[in-house]
Design a protein around this motif. Structure first.
Motif, mmCIF file in Angstrom:
data_model
loop_
_atom_site.group_PDB
_atom_site.id
_atom_site.type_symbol
_atom_site.label_atom_id
_atom_site.label_comp_id
_atom_site.label_asym_id
_atom_site.label_seq_id
_atom_site.Cartn_x
_atom_site.Cartn_y
_atom_site.Cartn_z
ATOM 1 N N ALA A 104 1.038 -0.835 0.358
ATOM 2 C CA ALA A 104 0.154 0.276 0.011
ATOM 3 C C ALA A 104 0.881 0.922 -0.146
ATOM 4 C CB ALA A 104 -1.547 -0.182 1.174
ATOM 5 N N ALA A 105 1.864 1.434 0.513
ATOM 6 C CA ALA A 105 2.868 1.881 0.526
ATOM 7 C C ALA A 105 3.570 2.921 -0.818
ATOM 8 C CB ALA A 105 3.814 1.765 1.741
ATOM 9 N N ASN A 106 3.960 0.887 -1.393
ATOM 10 C CA ASN A 106 4.080 1.471 -2.920
ATOM 11 C C ASN A 106 3.374 2.354 -3.445
ATOM 12 O OD1 ASN A 106 6.431 0.226 -1.736
ATOM 13 N ND2 ASN A 106 5.931 -1.795 -2.757
ATOM 14 N N LYS A 107 1.999 1.962 -3.537
ATOM 15 C CA LYS A 107 0.914 2.461 -4.362
ATOM 16 C C LYS A 107 0.968 4.054 -4.349
ATOM 17 C CE LYS A 107 -3.537 2.164 -4.034
ATOM 18 N NZ LYS A 107 -4.440 1.065 -2.974
ATOM 19 N N HIS A 108 1.220 4.482 -2.891
ATOM 20 C CA HIS A 108 0.907 5.489 -2.472
ATOM 21 C C HIS A 108 2.176 6.017 -2.774
ATOM 22 C CE1 HIS A 108 -3.389 5.219 -2.165
ATOM 23 N NE2 HIS A 108 -2.960 4.319 -1.618
ATOM 24 N N GLY A 109 3.348 6.186 -2.826
ATOM 25 C CA GLY A 109 4.809 6.550 -3.392
ATOM 26 C C GLY A 109 4.900 6.757 -1.906
ATOM 27 N N VAL A 110 4.722 5.851 -1.172
ATOM 28 C CA VAL A 110 5.406 6.551 0.708
ATOM 29 C C VAL A 110 6.143 5.579 0.771
ATOM 30 C CG1 VAL A 110 4.643 6.882 2.567
ATOM 31 C CG2 VAL A 110 3.671 7.253 1.309
ATOM 32 N N ALA A 111 7.603 6.237 1.401
ATOM 33 C CA ALA A 111 8.651 5.780 1.839
ATOM 34 C C ALA A 111 8.633 4.677 3.436
ATOM 35 C CB ALA A 111 9.915 6.592 1.829
ATOM 36 N N VAL A 112 9.106 3.405 3.387
ATOM 37 C CA VAL A 112 8.857 3.358 5.166
ATOM 38 C C VAL A 112 9.761 3.256 5.658
ATOM 39 C CG1 VAL A 112 7.676 0.521 5.991
ATOM 40 C CG2 VAL A 112 6.548 2.022 3.741
ATOM 41 N N GLY A 113 10.428 2.996 6.275
ATOM 42 C CA GLY A 113 11.164 3.087 7.462
ATOM 43 C C GLY A 113 10.792 2.517 8.484
#
Ligand SMILES: NC(=O)c1ccc[n+]([C@@H]2O[C@H](COP(=O)([O-])OP(=O)(O)OC[C@H]3O[C@@H](n4cnc5c(N)ncnc54)[C@H](O)[C@@H]3O)[C@@H](O)[C@H]2O)c1
Ligand SMILES: O=C(O)[C@H](O)CO
Length: 386
Positions: A104-113
């Protein structure tokens, strides 16, 4: 929709709005964000676990990044809300990120740390503590003492297991599993059997070298073995500690059948994630096998325990505190903040998440990089040359 939650604001005129869903230990993480023109908003709501609606209310209309906690459900709804608010970065204040839907993060272009490395030794030390507490029945004995039941030394009073010369089994010999294995091998002269999808050559070399050292001193050497199946570890080890990630391959890895494979007097320690163990099956096994003991830091339905577990004398239970040393928790806050800050500033990704020390040195500015972004590849983010 939940009502807006209470917040504390630092540097109100900062250009970038960064939210932390919880107050976190130390102040370095706040200062690092403020120095780089961030307005930092810390949620001070009393309730421990924030709902998705609470976090949506926190994110609001404009938010550049969020530092969140492993108790939160970071799925499509939250990543969509963050992305709508202009956010490009989220970091868990944890190394484990099974609460995050990375697709889901990838889909919205959000980096996950996440925060690897800084908690390795602290977590391994708690696993070692639970191993000792279970093997030497420390909690039971403490309760007995406080209840005023001690009326003199007795040959049979709280007899437990000697670790020296026994075999420690590690399932998931990554950063924490390997650190724990070293502690148990070196500290208690235990032999090692481990199971992991990958070979841990460094761990093997360590045990070999320590065994040679002991031999050269006229002592019984220690040995290691890499098991080809998890069952081999379950059959052979006297103390088994679980350190894999939680994913669909490790869900209920320890279940009725695997418990039955273990020695009747074995000790099982879990400092990974609760659902790695089928807790209902575990309670039944503890009931049927009073000499079998467990040390648990994590639970299947946190914050709850499955019925019956709290009553079991052969279980030591602590509330998910494995990474709770001051240095580690402050370092986790720093890494999480730098993951978010680095993405906001357009920094590249640190090349080795196992080597995060440069970010933790309070006497020098941290490298211009994000310490650990788990979806860097999927988002095509550049890697630091530092
Ligand atoms: N209780 C706590 O407070 C606490 C603290 C830190 C970490 N953790 C948990 O510990 C986990 C491990 O952390 P780490 O830093 O050592 O991570 P890591 O990635 O270094 O180690 C995880 C290891 O698990 C292995 N693995 C994956 N699937 C497996 C399988 N099916 N069978 C056997 N091994 C498997 C991997 O190959 C890897 O070596 C985290 O993901 C987190 O969930 C809990
Ligand atoms: O994954 C983690 O980091 C722990 O569970 C909390 O430290």
């Amino acid at each position: 929709m939940a009502k807006p939650v209470s917040i504390q604001v630092w540097n109100p005129n900062g250009k970038y709005r960064v939210i932390s869903t919880k107050p976190m230990p130390g102040t370095r993480w706040i200062n690092l964000l403020i120095e780089q023109d961030c307005r930092v908003e810390i949620c001070t709501e009393k309730k421990t676990i924030l709902s998705v609606d609470d976090i949506i209310a926190l994110i609001g209309n404009k938010c550049d990044g969020v530092i969140g906690q492993l108790t939160e459900d970071w799925g499509d709804t939250l990543f969509a809300a963050l992305s709508r608010a202009g956010g490009k970065a989220f970091s868990n204040m944890a190394v484990g990120y099974n609460n995050v839907d990375v697709n889901a993060a990838n889909k919205h272009g959000v980096a996950v740390g996440n925060t690897p490395g800084v908690l390795t030794e602290t977590t391994a030390e708690l696993a070692a503590s639970l191993s000792l507490a279970a093997s030497r029945r420390i909690v039971e004995a403490d309760e007995f003492m406080r209840a005023g039941l001690y009326d003199g030394w007795l040959p049979h009073l709280f007899v437990g297991n000697l670790l020296k010369g026994q075999t420690v089994g590690v399932i998931g010999a990554g950063r924490i599993g390997s650190a724990y294995a070293r502690m148990m091998v070196e500290g208690f002269k235990m032999n090692l059997i481990y199971y992991d999808l990958y070979q841990s050559t460094r761990l093997e070399k360590f045990v070999t070298a320590y065994g040679e050292f002991l031999k050269s001193n006229g002592e019984q050497p220690v040995y290691w073995k890499r098991a080809s199946t998890m069952e081999e570890v379950l059959r052979e080890a006297d103390v088994i500690s679980l350190h894999p990630v939680l994913d669909k391959t490790t869900y209920h890895l320890i279940n009725k059948d695997s418990l039955a494979t273990m020695k009747k007097e074995a000790i099982l320690v879990n400092c990974s994630r609760g659902p790695v163990v089928d807790e209902v099956a575990l309670v039944e096994h503890l009931k049927q096998n009073p000499m079998f003991r467990v040390g648990l830091d994590v639970f299947e339905d946190e914050p709850f325990m499955k019925p019956g577990l709290a009553e079991m004398k052969n279980a030591v239970v602590v509330p998910h505190i494995a990474s709770a040393s001051k240095w580690t928790r402050e370092g986790m806050a720093t890494l999480a903040a730098l993951n978010v800050l680095g993405k906001i500033k357009g920094y590249p990704i640190w090349s080795d998440p196992n080597r995060v020390e440069p970010f933790l040195n309070e006497n020098s500015p941290p490298p211009a990089a994000c310490p650990s972004i788990v979806n860097a590849k999927a988002l095509g983010l550049p890697v630091s040359k530092l």
